[in-house]
Design an enzyme around this catalytic site. Structure first.
Site, PDB file in Angstrom:
ATOM      1  N   TRP A  37       0.867  -1.193   0.000  1.00  0.00           N
ATOM      2  CA  TRP A  37       0.000   0.000   0.000  1.00  0.00           C
ATOM      3  C   TRP A  37       0.896   1.234   0.000  1.00  0.00           C
ATOM      4  O   TRP A  37       1.860   1.295   0.765  1.00  0.00           O
ATOM      5  CB  TRP A  37      -0.884  -0.032   1.245  1.00  0.00           C
ATOM      6  CG  TRP A  37      -1.802   1.142   1.428  1.00  0.00           C
ATOM      7  CD1 TRP A  37      -2.630   1.694   0.498  1.00  0.00           C
ATOM      8  CD2 TRP A  37      -1.993   1.886   2.641  1.00  0.00           C
ATOM      9  NE1 TRP A  37      -3.334   2.738   1.044  1.00  0.00           N
ATOM     10  CE2 TRP A  37      -2.961   2.879   2.364  1.00  0.00           C
ATOM     11  CE3 TRP A  37      -1.464   1.817   3.924  1.00  0.00           C
ATOM     12  CZ2 TRP A  37      -3.402   3.782   3.321  1.00  0.00           C
ATOM     13  CZ3 TRP A  37      -1.898   2.719   4.884  1.00  0.00           C
ATOM     14  CH2 TRP A  37      -2.862   3.687   4.579  1.00  0.00           C
ATOM     15  N   ASP A  39      -1.505  -6.242   8.759  1.00  0.00           N
ATOM     16  CA  ASP A  39      -2.464  -5.203   8.400  1.00  0.00           C
ATOM     17  C   ASP A  39      -3.703  -5.915   7.872  1.00  0.00           C
ATOM     18  O   ASP A  39      -3.645  -6.624   6.861  1.00  0.00           O
ATOM     19  CB  ASP A  39      -1.849  -4.279   7.328  1.00  0.00           C
ATOM     20  CG  ASP A  39      -2.718  -3.056   7.063  1.00  0.00           C
ATOM     21  OD1 ASP A  39      -3.889  -3.056   7.475  1.00  0.00           O
ATOM     22  OD2 ASP A  39      -2.222  -2.092   6.442  1.00  0.00           O
ATOM     23  N   LYS A  96     -13.901  -0.595   5.486  1.00  0.00           N
ATOM     24  CA  LYS A  96     -14.450  -1.328   4.343  1.00  0.00           C
ATOM     25  C   LYS A  96     -15.529  -2.320   4.806  1.00  0.00           C
ATOM     26  O   LYS A  96     -16.568  -2.436   4.186  1.00  0.00           O
ATOM     27  CB  LYS A  96     -13.361  -2.094   3.595  1.00  0.00           C
ATOM     28  CG  LYS A  96     -11.949  -1.578   3.769  1.00  0.00           C
ATOM     29  CD  LYS A  96     -11.610  -0.378   2.910  1.00  0.00           C
ATOM     30  CE  LYS A  96     -10.216   0.130   3.251  1.00  0.00           C
ATOM     31  NZ  LYS A  96      -9.692   1.148   2.405  1.00  0.00           N
TER      32      LYS A  96
HETATM   33  C1  LMR Z   1      -6.728   2.508  -0.606  1.00  0.00           C
HETATM   34  O1  LMR Z   1      -5.735   1.786  -0.573  1.00  0.00           O
HETATM   35  O2  LMR Z   1      -7.146   3.007  -1.650  1.00  0.00           O
HETATM   36  C2  LMR Z   1      -7.482   2.782   0.664  1.00  0.00           C
HETATM   37  O3  LMR Z   1      -6.921   2.085   1.712  1.00  0.00           O
HETATM   38  C3  LMR Z   1      -7.668   4.218   0.947  1.00  0.00           C
HETATM   39  C4  LMR Z   1      -6.393   4.913   1.329  1.00  0.00           C
HETATM   40  O4  LMR Z   1      -6.395   5.581   2.385  1.00  0.00           O
HETATM   41  O5  LMR Z   1      -5.390   4.830   0.611  1.00  0.00           O
END
Ligand code: LMR
Length: 397
Positions: free
Chosen positions: A130, A211, A246
């Site tokens: 992420w 996570d 979510k």
């Molecule tokens: C995402 O990965 O799009 C979501 O978790 C929202 C974010 O805060 O990035």
């Protein structure tokens, strides 16, 4: 005074979502941010959560500060959800849970705690991960490096390379792992692979930091907690940040938690104490309302099964969209393999589209994907999936 303040280049996900909001085209399609949209393209208000809110508001009285660690009913409900009602670790008092400002808040509090008590430990994250993981942990002062994860050639997992890298990692490194629905790739470890990871974590004294932001979107609410329960049963000490953004469609309420599984109850008491100190230094104490909605849904015998069914419906709809996109694209571009749409789990698929192809999708077709090629499948619906497939086929041709 502020001339030395440089311009903010923006966040790869949130800024793109903002750009989508400003795009005047009526046929635009948002597959950027990790939000579940229903088949009408709306963020749902889950009936279980709506009912919980009515009950919470009806019962609401004064609004005192919550304790630094958050509301007791929320924290207990989170422990039951993650570790199971019969968890030996929870019963032994080895698990510390604090309410957090979304799971991002849990990552931040955990990262600050790690920086203080494991100052020389490196944070290892999957390649890729992420976009915000690196930023959050570097913001805590930690050094962030990667371990091999995604296999671009197969659209799957480089499990052997991942294990080999972890076998030679510095002792007491922190290993960030996505418990389910890997963001951004949708590629998860199997249960057997999680089992194979356990001895490596033990031998190298690695500290897992799970996570769990998409619980219920992979295989099920319980199934998606498999890694959490396995590591706890195996006696490992680890962190897990989880989110209800979510799973309960409660994005703006910022409902999450951080749990730390400790070797024994005495250490857990001190860990909780220092977590409280970390929270106090950051934001003092968490907000009240959203956590009470979560606690009510999880503990109310009428609302809990309602919510579980709603999660199934959201997961099934994503699966349907995966199938539909796969079928339409395969028909349009018969020589290409789109089977990764079917094997990847959760909200995201890693399409392999280049940044330039994503730019074309956005500019020419109004289809928004993160420039890494990550697609939020949960933004597809019966009204836009064909147009999405046509746009992708055009940029791939
Ligand atoms: C995402 O990965 O799009 C979501 O978790 C929202 C974010 O805060 O990035």
């Amino acid at each position: 005074m502020f001339q030395h303040v440089e311009a903010y280049p923006g966040d790869p996900i949130l800024s793109l979502n903002e750009a989508f909001g400003k795009d005047p085209r009526t046929n635009k399609i948002n597959l950027s941010i990790g939000i579940y949209f229903d088949d009408a393209g709306k963020i749902p208000m889950l009936p279980s959560v709506r009912t919980a809110e009515h009950k919470v508001v009806a019962d609401a009285g004064a609004r005192p500060y919550l304790p630094m660690e958050g509301a007791a009913n929320f924290r207990t409900a989170v422990q039951e959800l993650l570790f199971g009602a019969d968890s030996a670790a929870v019963k032994a008092g080895r698990v510390v849970t604090i309410q957090a400002v979304g799971s991002s808040g849990g990552l931040k509090v955990g990262g600050d705690f790690i920086k203080r008590y494991f100052p020389t430990s490196t944070m290892l994250v999957s390649d890729p991960t992420w976009d915000n993981h690196k930023a959050v942990f570097e913001g805590c002062g930690l050094t962030v490096k990667t371990y091999p994860y995604y296999d671009a050639a197969t659209g799957g997992l480089r499990f052997d390379a991942m294990i080999e890298a972890l076998k030679v990692a510095e002792k007491k490194s922190i290993v960030l792992l996505h418990a389910c629905c890997h963001n951004p790739t949708g590629v998860d470890l199997t249960q057997e692979q999680w089992q194979q990871l356990v001895p490596v974590l033990k031998e190298r004294e690695l500290i897992a930091f799970l996570d769990l932001a998409y619980q219920g979107y992979g295989d099920g609410i319980v199934e998606d907690a498999y890694a959490v329960r396995l590591l706890a049963e195996q006696g490992l000490s680890f962190f897990v940040a989880n989110s209800f953004s979510k799973s309960m469609s409660l994005y703006g309420e910022r409902c999450g938690a951080l749990s730390v599984v400790c070797p024994d109850a005495a250490q857990a008491v001190n860990v909780l104490g220092q977590m409280k100190a970390t929270i106090r230094r950051n934001y003092s104490n968490p907000p009240l309302h959203g956590g009470q909605l979560v606690a009510r849904v999880l503990s109310d015998p009428e609302l809990r099964p309602m919510w579980e069914a709603e999660v199934v419906a959201m997961r099934d709809r994503i699966q349907l969209m995966r199938r539909k996109l796969h079928d339409v694209l395969s028909a349009k571009l018969p020589g290409r393999d789109f089977s990764y749409f079917l094997t990847q789990r959760g909200m995201f698929s890693y399409t392999g589209l280049t940044a330039e192809q994503c730019d074309r999708l956005k500019e020419e077709f109004g289809v928004y994907l993160v420039r890494s090629g990550r697609m939020c499948i949960a933004g597809l619906n019966t009204g836009n999936v064909e147009a999405t497939a046509s746009a992708i086929a055009a940029v791939l041709a």
